[in-house]
Design a protein around this motif. Sequence first.
Motif, PDB file in Angstrom:
ATOM      1  N   ILE A  10      -3.001  -0.339  -1.150  1.00  0.00           N
ATOM      2  CA  ILE A  10      -2.651  -1.283  -2.219  1.00  0.00           C
ATOM      3  C   ILE A  10      -1.233  -1.033  -2.715  1.00  0.00           C
ATOM      4  O   ILE A  10      -0.449  -1.960  -2.907  1.00  0.00           O
ATOM      5  N   TRP A  11      -0.886   0.224  -2.899  1.00  0.00           N
ATOM      6  CA  TRP A  11       0.471   0.536  -3.352  1.00  0.00           C
ATOM      7  C   TRP A  11       1.501   0.109  -2.307  1.00  0.00           C
ATOM      8  O   TRP A  11       2.540  -0.455  -2.652  1.00  0.00           O
ATOM      9  N   SER A  12       1.226   0.352  -1.020  1.00  0.00           N
ATOM     10  CA  SER A  12       2.168  -0.044   0.033  1.00  0.00           C
ATOM     11  C   SER A  12       2.413  -1.546   0.014  1.00  0.00           C
ATOM     12  O   SER A  12       3.531  -2.001   0.242  1.00  0.00           O
ATOM     13  N   ARG A  13       1.386  -2.296  -0.267  1.00  0.00           N
ATOM     14  CA  ARG A  13       1.496  -3.753  -0.306  1.00  0.00           C
ATOM     15  C   ARG A  13       2.261  -4.223  -1.552  1.00  0.00           C
ATOM     16  O   ARG A  13       2.942  -5.245  -1.503  1.00  0.00           O
ATOM     17  N   ASN A  14       2.180  -3.486  -2.642  1.00  0.00           N
ATOM     18  CA  ASN A  14       2.741  -3.930  -3.920  1.00  0.00           C
ATOM     19  C   ASN A  14       4.005  -3.206  -4.362  1.00  0.00           C
ATOM     20  O   ASN A  14       4.536  -3.506  -5.432  1.00  0.00           O
ATOM     21  N   LYS A  15       4.502  -2.270  -3.578  1.00  0.00           N
ATOM     22  CA  LYS A  15       5.599  -1.437  -4.075  1.00  0.00           C
ATOM     23  C   LYS A  15       6.904  -2.195  -4.288  1.00  0.00           C
ATOM     24  O   LYS A  15       7.782  -1.719  -4.987  1.00  0.00           O
ATOM     25  N   ILE A  16       7.011  -3.389  -3.757  1.00  0.00           N
ATOM     26  CA  ILE A  16       8.225  -4.184  -3.984  1.00  0.00           C
ATOM     27  C   ILE A  16       8.393  -4.537  -5.463  1.00  0.00           C
ATOM     28  O   ILE A  16       9.490  -4.775  -5.937  1.00  0.00           O
ATOM     29  N   PHE A  17       7.309  -4.532  -6.212  1.00  0.00           N
ATOM     30  CA  PHE A  17       7.363  -4.914  -7.617  1.00  0.00           C
ATOM     31  C   PHE A  17       7.703  -3.748  -8.545  1.00  0.00           C
ATOM     32  O   PHE A  17       7.768  -3.931  -9.752  1.00  0.00           O
ATOM     33  N   PHE A  18       7.906  -2.558  -7.974  1.00  0.00           N
ATOM     34  CA  PHE A  18       8.188  -1.381  -8.791  1.00  0.00           C
ATOM     35  C   PHE A  18       9.576  -0.846  -8.478  1.00  0.00           C
ATOM     36  O   PHE A  18      10.111  -1.045  -7.391  1.00  0.00           O
ATOM     37  N   GLU A  19      10.133  -0.125  -9.450  1.00  0.00           N
ATOM     38  CA  GLU A  19      11.449   0.489  -9.273  1.00  0.00           C
ATOM     39  C   GLU A  19      11.350   1.662  -8.303  1.00  0.00           C
ATOM     40  O   GLU A  19      10.285   2.236  -8.108  1.00  0.00           O
ATOM     41  N   GLU A  20      12.476   2.026  -7.714  1.00  0.00           N
ATOM     42  CA  GLU A  20      12.509   3.092  -6.710  1.00  0.00           C
ATOM     43  C   GLU A  20      12.046   4.436  -7.276  1.00  0.00           C
ATOM     44  O   GLU A  20      11.331   5.183  -6.615  1.00  0.00           O
TER      45      GLU A  20
END
Length: 195
Positions: free
Chosen positions: A119-129
Amino acid sequence: MNDFWSIFSFSVGGASICSIALTFLLREWISNRLKKSIQHEYDVKLEGYKAGYQKLLDENRIAYSWWHEEQAKAIKETYAALSELYLSIDSKLCCMNKNNSCSNCDPALQNSYKNAKNIWSRNKIFFEEDFNKRITDIFTISFDIKTSVSQFNGCVHKRQSVIEYCQQNKEKIDSILLELRQQLRIVMSGRITEK
């Protein structure tokens, strides 16, 4: 004859004054008509610009709205998956602290780890580095827990390191869950998040 010249000069003078006044009025009328015509052209162009700008704003508003909806969804999904991982780690800690070998904790921990990572891999674009790096650290520790979780029975040292990994990961996950709740509040309030 004297009357003739006075009437003639009065007529010529009156005609001159009338023609000067008529010329002045005609010039003012033409000037006003030109000004109004030019103003009308500018107003038409301005309305066109306003309509184009409004269209651009509407398109951006739609994109911004979509981004916010997807970002809120990503935060919720990531929060739920990390909460599940947190609970699995907590269950594993309870079993390990009681010196029990729980056959249900190990698969639950492994499944929640895989689910949270996907889930995180799919959504990590929405979070800061920086935030993504902290979550990566959690998954590194969780991987260490997952790989050594079935090996702790034979060795007290490994068992102690698994307990330390679990406690360390619980603390990190707890701080990330708090931050996710704050991010969700910001997104749901409509404020702009830094990206």
